[in-house]
Scaffold this motif. Structure first.
Motif, short mmCIF file in Angstrom:
data_model
loop_
_atom_site.label_atom_id
_atom_site.label_comp_id
_atom_site.label_asym_id
_atom_site.label_seq_id
_atom_site.Cartn_x
_atom_site.Cartn_y
_atom_site.Cartn_z
N LYS A 1 0.81 -1.22 0.00
CA LYS A 1 0.00 0.00 0.00
C LYS A 1 0.85 1.27 0.00
O LYS A 1 0.36 2.34 -0.34
CB LYS A 1 -0.97 0.00 1.18
N ASN A 2 2.13 1.17 0.36
CA ASN A 2 3.03 2.32 0.32
C ASN A 2 3.86 2.39 -0.96
O ASN A 2 4.75 3.21 -1.08
CB ASN A 2 3.97 2.31 1.53
N GLY A 3 3.59 1.47 -1.88
CA GLY A 3 4.32 1.46 -3.15
C GLY A 3 5.64 0.69 -3.10
O GLY A 3 6.40 0.72 -4.06
N ARG A 4 5.90 0.00 -2.01
CA ARG A 4 7.14 -0.79 -1.87
C ARG A 4 6.97 -2.13 -2.57
O ARG A 4 5.95 -2.81 -2.42
CB ARG A 4 7.44 -1.00 -0.40
N ALA B 1 -9.14 -4.76 1.64
CA ALA B 1 -7.93 -5.48 2.02
C ALA B 1 -6.68 -4.70 1.61
O ALA B 1 -6.63 -4.08 0.55
CB ALA B 1 -7.92 -6.87 1.38
N GLU B 2 -5.68 -4.72 2.50
CA GLU B 2 -4.42 -4.03 2.26
C GLU B 2 -3.27 -4.94 2.64
O GLU B 2 -3.41 -5.80 3.51
CB GLU B 2 -4.32 -2.75 3.09
N ILE B 3 -2.12 -4.69 2.02
CA ILE B 3 -0.91 -5.44 2.35
C ILE B 3 0.20 -4.43 2.58
O ILE B 3 0.28 -3.41 1.89
CB ILE B 3 -0.55 -6.45 1.24
N LEU B 4 1.04 -4.71 3.59
CA LEU B 4 2.11 -3.80 3.95
C LEU B 4 3.35 -4.62 4.30
O LEU B 4 3.27 -5.55 5.11
CB LEU B 4 1.70 -2.95 5.15
N VAL B 5 4.48 -4.30 3.69
CA VAL B 5 5.75 -4.96 4.01
C VAL B 5 6.24 -4.38 5.34
O VAL B 5 6.30 -3.16 5.52
CB VAL B 5 6.80 -4.73 2.91
N VAL B 6 6.57 -5.27 6.29
CA VAL B 6 7.07 -4.85 7.59
C VAL B 6 8.47 -5.42 7.81
O VAL B 6 8.75 -6.56 7.43
CB VAL B 6 6.12 -5.26 8.75
N ASP B 7 9.32 -4.61 8.42
CA ASP B 7 10.70 -5.05 8.65
C ASP B 7 11.00 -5.34 10.11
O ASP B 7 12.00 -5.97 10.42
CB ASP B 7 11.69 -3.99 8.15
N ASP B 8 10.15 -4.87 11.03
CA ASP B 8 10.44 -5.00 12.45
C ASP B 8 9.96 -6.33 13.03
O ASP B 8 9.46 -6.40 14.13
CB ASP B 8 9.85 -3.83 13.23
N VAL B 9 10.15 -7.39 12.25
CA VAL B 9 9.76 -8.74 12.65
C VAL B 9 10.99 -9.64 12.48
O VAL B 9 11.80 -9.43 11.58
CB VAL B 9 8.60 -9.25 11.76
#
Length: 159
Positions: free
Chosen positions: A4-7, A89-97
């Protein structure tokens, strides 16, 4: 495919899916396959649900897809879920995992390819198509594991 942030979503990333029609469609997932991967011909991302510890789930409904694939018993529920997911529905890449289990998983996959690679070398030599494809896949798995390990290293301040 982008979040959703374009990543750009890549194999080995951890993504947070939210807003799905069914509760089981939401949560943290590891991207197992993404469009453009060797030996993946799909146009969607294949996801594997993550446990609280960061391990890949081995449960019955651990596999999911993005965009969300709807499997429902009634056509009405299926249509409602599809339209809901398209709008919400949205998807977001997370790095703090923790990515260490993901890195370990892809290293194991690379190791498991070695007997097939050795067999392909014996059957068709190092110029054979099967050998080249398996070597490419093994190198890809190792690169995904290295990238996931690098994310963990950055999280821990380079220690």
């Amino acid at each position: 495919m982008v979040d959703k942030n374009g990543r750009q979503i890549q194999t080995g990333d951890v993504v947070l899916v939210s807003g799905g029609y069914f509760k089981s469609d939401n949560g943290l997932f590891a991207v197992i396959h993404a469009p453009g991967d060797p030996c993946w011909y799909g146009e969607s991302c294949c996801l594997n649900k993550l446990c609280r510890s960061g391990k890949l789930s081995e449960g019955k409904y651990a596999t999911a897809f993005w965009p969300i694939a709807v499997n429902a018993g009634s056509w009405r529920t299926k249509m409602d879920a599809k339209s809901w997911n398209a709008a919400n529905a949205e998807i977001l890449v997370v790095d703090d995992v923790n990515h260490s289990y993901i890195a370990e998983n892809f290293r194991i996959w690379a190791e498991r390819l070695q007997p097939a690679i050795d067999r392909a070398r014996l059957d068709s030599g190092e110029d054979g198509d099967v050998f080249k494809r398996l070597e490419e896949l093994r190198a890809f798995y190792i690169s995904v594991a290295d990238r996931a390990a690098a994310v963990n290293l950055l999280q821990n301040g380079g220690v």
